[in-house]
Design a protein around this motif. Sequence first.
Motif: not given
Ligand code: PMP
Length: 381
Positions: A61-63, A66, A88, A91, A134, A136, A138, A163, A165-166, A188-189
Amino acid sequence: MTDQLMIPGPVELHPDVQSVLGEPQRGHLDPIFVSRFGASLKALRTVVGSPSAWPFLVSGSGTLALEMAGANFILPGEPVLVVSTGFFGERMAAILTRLGAAVTVLRAEPGGAPTPEEVDSALAARAYKAITITHVDTSTGVRTPLESYAKVAKARGALVIVDAVCSLGAEALEQDKWGLDVVASASQKALGAPPGLAVLTVSQRALEIRKSRKEPPTTMFGDILEWLPIMEGCESGTPRYYATPAVNAISALSVSLAHILAEGMPARVARHKHLAEALRHGLDALGLTYLPKSPALRAHTMSAVYYPAGKGPELVGAIAARGVTVAGGLLADLRQRYFRIGHMANFSASDIISTVAAVELALGATGGVAATSAALRNVKP
Ligand code: PMP
């Protein structure tokens, strides 16, 4: 009937994307799958605006995207500036800290973003190897001025890690023109596919940095040099095995990416902008206000909206009772004070109207739908 899913990911799938998920299982060397994988990589280059970047699609996934960005391009002890506009960004700082980087966080107030001048002066303090941004966040719905940040970072010689992801697939993002070295995202976004994929596009410069490392990263699964021959093989129709790819998620993503290319990125970015603005016309008319401190900082993929006086998290349930699923708050200190509406990938003017209608009914108010419809009159169907 299922509820309308208006959270900031995962998003509702287009029926064509959904139907690929219902196919009998294919093997990872199946020629149809391999051609879908290769087509996805090509399409990603168009989506990020970089004919020369290397795209990677890895189960996760996005994590993970990163973490791969940190593990491949940053060595333990190297200084990194993390621009944090919410959960994020924090994170990313946590990921880099675990990887042993020397992390400095440039933090904005909730709903704010540092100015490019502030980013520049933070970068001036030390010879940073990289900056992470980042696009956007989220948790706040803040879209940072990525192009301007990247410009000052380039001038200071820092590697630019984003990042997205969003944002990827809905917000303007130009990897080559803006000098973005690594773009990390997920399926998934705004890319309109099911969860299951970490998405990375890596510039030639960043790839050289990884290639010139003396020691490989300690993660074997996340090492882009292990994955590169797999990506190359899928693009050239000569597939190889490294670790089993997420066959179904990649197949679904390939269909969504084909839709994205057919719509065209400029039109897609414009659609997200118009529909986000129309939604917010309606919410404005209902007297609602936003976490991002200025209109220019409001993302086009999602909205972070304060509960009106006298309302709280129960509003999310009241909106769900009207058939629309939205998300609660995410920032630890403000969680009880706002909610989030996702508006990305496969959604249309009527989805925006029904979302505003559900909020309006849940509030027992009037005027939101009328304001949204008025704003939509100027938008091409
Ligand atoms: N970065 C951003 C900006 C996100 O919105 C998200 C997920 N909401 C993530 C990282 C982490 O992605 P994931 O939940 O797919 O691991």
